[in-house]
Scaffold this motif. Structure first.
Motif, PDB file in Angstrom:
ATOM      1  N   LEU A  43      66.949  65.866  71.359  1.00 18.95           N
ATOM      2  CA  LEU A  43      65.728  66.309  72.041  1.00 18.95           C
ATOM      3  C   LEU A  43      65.188  67.643  71.478  1.00 18.95           C
ATOM      4  O   LEU A  43      65.102  68.641  72.195  1.00 18.95           O
ATOM      5  CB  LEU A  43      66.021  66.453  73.541  1.00 18.95           C
ATOM      6  CG  LEU A  43      64.838  66.317  74.500  1.00 18.95           C
ATOM      7  CD1 LEU A  43      64.238  64.929  74.456  1.00 18.95           C
ATOM      8  CD2 LEU A  43      65.252  66.663  75.915  1.00 18.95           C
ATOM      9  N   PRO A  44      64.772  67.646  70.210  1.00 16.87           N
ATOM     10  CA  PRO A  44      64.312  68.901  69.596  1.00 16.87           C
ATOM     11  C   PRO A  44      63.099  69.515  70.301  1.00 16.87           C
ATOM     12  O   PRO A  44      62.905  70.729  70.246  1.00 16.87           O
ATOM     13  CB  PRO A  44      63.978  68.508  68.152  1.00 16.87           C
ATOM     14  CG  PRO A  44      63.904  67.032  68.141  1.00 16.87           C
ATOM     15  CD  PRO A  44      64.755  66.528  69.258  1.00 16.87           C
ATOM     16  N   ASP A  45      62.313  68.679  70.993  1.00 19.19           N
ATOM     17  CA  ASP A  45      61.111  69.193  71.666  1.00 19.19           C
ATOM     18  C   ASP A  45      61.435  70.161  72.800  1.00 19.19           C
ATOM     19  O   ASP A  45      60.549  70.859  73.284  1.00 19.19           O
ATOM     20  CB  ASP A  45      60.292  68.030  72.252  1.00 19.19           C
ATOM     21  CG  ASP A  45      59.620  67.219  71.160  1.00 19.19           C
ATOM     22  OD1 ASP A  45      59.655  67.675  70.000  1.00 19.19           O
ATOM     23  OD2 ASP A  45      59.090  66.147  71.472  1.00 19.19           O
ATOM     24  N   ALA A  46      62.689  70.186  73.226  1.00 16.62           N
ATOM     25  CA  ALA A  46      63.064  71.066  74.344  1.00 16.62           C
ATOM     26  C   ALA A  46      63.352  72.496  73.880  1.00 16.62           C
ATOM     27  O   ALA A  46      63.656  73.358  74.702  1.00 16.62           O
ATOM     28  CB  ALA A  46      64.279  70.493  75.061  1.00 16.62           C
ATOM     29  N   LYS A  61      63.674  70.199  81.152  1.00 20.52           N
ATOM     30  CA  LYS A  61      63.423  69.033  80.299  1.00 20.52           C
ATOM     31  C   LYS A  61      64.739  68.406  79.826  1.00 20.52           C
ATOM     32  O   LYS A  61      64.888  67.179  79.788  1.00 20.52           O
ATOM     33  CB  LYS A  61      62.584  69.471  79.094  1.00 20.52           C
ATOM     34  CG  LYS A  61      62.008  68.347  78.280  1.00 20.52           C
ATOM     35  CD  LYS A  61      61.021  68.885  77.267  1.00 20.52           C
ATOM     36  CE  LYS A  61      60.330  67.751  76.560  1.00 20.52           C
ATOM     37  NZ  LYS A  61      59.170  68.211  75.789  1.00 20.52           N
ATOM     38  N   GLU A  98      62.443  76.039  71.397  1.00 15.83           N
ATOM     39  CA  GLU A  98      61.513  76.803  70.570  1.00 15.83           C
ATOM     40  C   GLU A  98      62.300  77.935  69.904  1.00 15.83           C
ATOM     41  O   GLU A  98      62.718  78.883  70.573  1.00 15.83           O
ATOM     42  CB  GLU A  98      60.408  77.396  71.465  1.00 15.83           C
ATOM     43  CG  GLU A  98      59.366  78.158  70.696  1.00 15.83           C
ATOM     44  CD  GLU A  98      58.517  79.053  71.612  1.00 15.83           C
ATOM     45  OE1 GLU A  98      57.830  79.932  71.067  1.00 15.83           O
ATOM     46  OE2 GLU A  98      58.561  78.887  72.844  1.00 15.83           O
ATOM     47  N   SER A 146      67.096  70.230  64.465  1.00 16.06           N
ATOM     48  CA  SER A 146      66.894  69.806  65.850  1.00 16.06           C
ATOM     49  C   SER A 146      66.768  71.008  66.794  1.00 16.06           C
ATOM     50  O   SER A 146      66.636  70.832  67.997  1.00 16.06           O
ATOM     51  CB  SER A 146      68.033  68.889  66.270  1.00 16.06           C
ATOM     52  OG  SER A 146      69.245  69.380  65.726  1.00 16.06           O
ATOM     53  N   ARG A 147      66.811  72.208  66.238  1.00 11.27           N
ATOM     54  CA  ARG A 147      66.481  73.462  66.911  1.00 11.27           C
ATOM     55  C   ARG A 147      67.391  73.846  68.068  1.00 11.27           C
ATOM     56  O   ARG A 147      67.062  74.719  68.850  1.00 11.27           O
ATOM     57  CB  ARG A 147      65.011  73.417  67.398  1.00 11.27           C
ATOM     58  CG  ARG A 147      64.052  73.122  66.258  1.00 11.27           C
ATOM     59  CD  ARG A 147      62.648  73.311  66.655  1.00 11.27           C
ATOM     60  NE  ARG A 147      62.135  72.173  67.388  1.00 11.27           N
ATOM     61  CZ  ARG A 147      60.858  71.966  67.652  1.00 11.27           C
ATOM     62  NH1 ARG A 147      59.970  72.853  67.287  1.00 11.27           N
ATOM     63  NH2 ARG A 147      60.460  70.897  68.302  1.00 11.27           N
ATOM     64  N   HIS A 148      68.542  73.192  68.178  1.00  7.52           N
ATOM     65  CA  HIS A 148      69.437  73.501  69.297  1.00  7.52           C
ATOM     66  C   HIS A 148      70.657  74.314  68.854  1.00  7.52           C
ATOM     67  O   HIS A 148      71.430  74.748  69.683  1.00  7.52           O
ATOM     68  CB  HIS A 148      69.920  72.207  69.955  1.00  7.52           C
ATOM     69  CG  HIS A 148      70.872  71.444  69.087  1.00  7.52           C
ATOM     70  ND1 HIS A 148      70.469  70.842  67.914  1.00  7.52           N
ATOM     71  CD2 HIS A 148      72.203  71.234  69.188  1.00  7.52           C
ATOM     72  CE1 HIS A 148      71.515  70.277  67.346  1.00  7.52           C
ATOM     73  NE2 HIS A 148      72.586  70.501  68.088  1.00  7.52           N
ATOM     74  N   ASN A 177      64.068  74.617  77.140  1.00 11.45           N
ATOM     75  CA  ASN A 177      63.482  74.080  78.363  1.00 11.45           C
ATOM     76  C   ASN A 177      64.586  73.332  79.120  1.00 11.45           C
ATOM     77  O   ASN A 177      64.825  72.142  78.898  1.00 11.45           O
ATOM     78  CB  ASN A 177      62.318  73.152  77.994  1.00 11.45           C
ATOM     79  CG  ASN A 177      61.549  72.688  79.214  1.00 11.45           C
ATOM     80  OD1 ASN A 177      62.101  72.638  80.317  1.00 11.45           O
ATOM     81  ND2 ASN A 177      60.283  72.355  79.010  1.00 11.45           N
TER      82      ASN A 177
END
Lengths: 158, 90
Positions: free
Chosen positions: A89-92, A116, A94, A65-67, A113
């Motif tokens: 919210l992995p889209d937030a 976001k 990078e 989930s990249r967080h 982000n």
């Protein structure tokens, strides 16, 4: 005796992982962090979404989930956890590093982000934890405004 | 040696919080506790007493992890960890 005097006086430091306000873990609105269950550490209320390594080390894992960024360091195992319940919210996020990559203190490891995350109702506070400590000494947190990668947020005093 | 499987039912899989619950339970015992995950890429193993090791399994919801417990208090550890998986981790 003299042989040991140098290493005994060496304090360990964790840098602020971004610009913002450093606070104690008790200020994190999630019991898993505030209770100390996951480890000692500090947290930052971020002003900037570029997240930096708090110490020299090796990236042990980047969560799907990249967080969450796990770093193995001289101090011990470190976990930089961006936001509370941000697993949704992995889209937030990078990631700027990958597993097994060596990082230096202050090196960017991720972009978050923040706008976001906030828009989705997620608290962006960033707990920085020592989940398994190797360095002995007393942990002290330096609360207040900090500059990412420049200011120390946590000291382990020998 | 004690062993059991657990299929994860928690949203986000084995992230910081559920992994922390397992680590705290595992640390109460002196037995060696290994967790293994089988996937298409092969098997991954983690030390159940080390949070970032557990998180690096990347175990997702719906995936099955296997506990291997070896040591003097293995029976009590297996009982405790099974209860923790069912009641707290999900």
């Amino acid at each position: 005796m003299k042989l040991f005097s140098k290493s005994q006086k060496t304090n360990h430091h964790l840098l602020a992982v971004c610009d913002g306000e450093a606070v104690s873990l008790e200020a994190v609105p999630d019991e898993a962090f505030s209770s100390g269950m996951l480890g000692e550490g500090y947290a930052i209320v971020p002003k900037d979404g570029t997240i930096l390594a708090p110490a020299d080390g090796v990236i042990e894992s980047v969560s799907d989930s990249r967080h969450a960024y796990a770093i193995s360091s001289e101090i011990g195992d470190l976990l930089v956890h961006i936001g509370i319940d941000s697993v949704k919210l992995p889209d937030a996020f990078e990631p700027l590093v990958g597993k097994s990559e060596s990082v230096s203190a202050g090196q960017p490891i991720a972009r978050a982000n923040l706008a976001k995350l906030r828009a989705a109702g997620i608290n962006t506070i960033i707990p920085v934890l020592i989940t398994d400590r190797r360095a002995a000494g007393e942990v002290k947190i330096k609360c207040g405004p900090v500059r990412g990668g420049k200011d120390t947020a946590l000291i382990i005093e020998k | 040696m004690q062993s059991f499987n657990h299929t994860l039912n928690c949203v986000g899989g084995l992230h910081a919080r559920p992994a922390g619950v397992i680590v705290n339970a595992a640390k109460q015992f002196s037995s060696d506790i290994l967790i293994r995950k089988l996937s298409a890429e092969g098997a991954k193993e983690a030390d159940a007493k080390r949070l970032i090791s557990l998180m690096s399994l990347g175990a997702r919801k719906g995936e099955t992890i296997t506990f291997y417990i070896n040591g003097p208090d293995e029976a009590a550890a297996a009982e405790k960890l099974l209860a923790v998986c069912r009641e707290t981790v999900g």
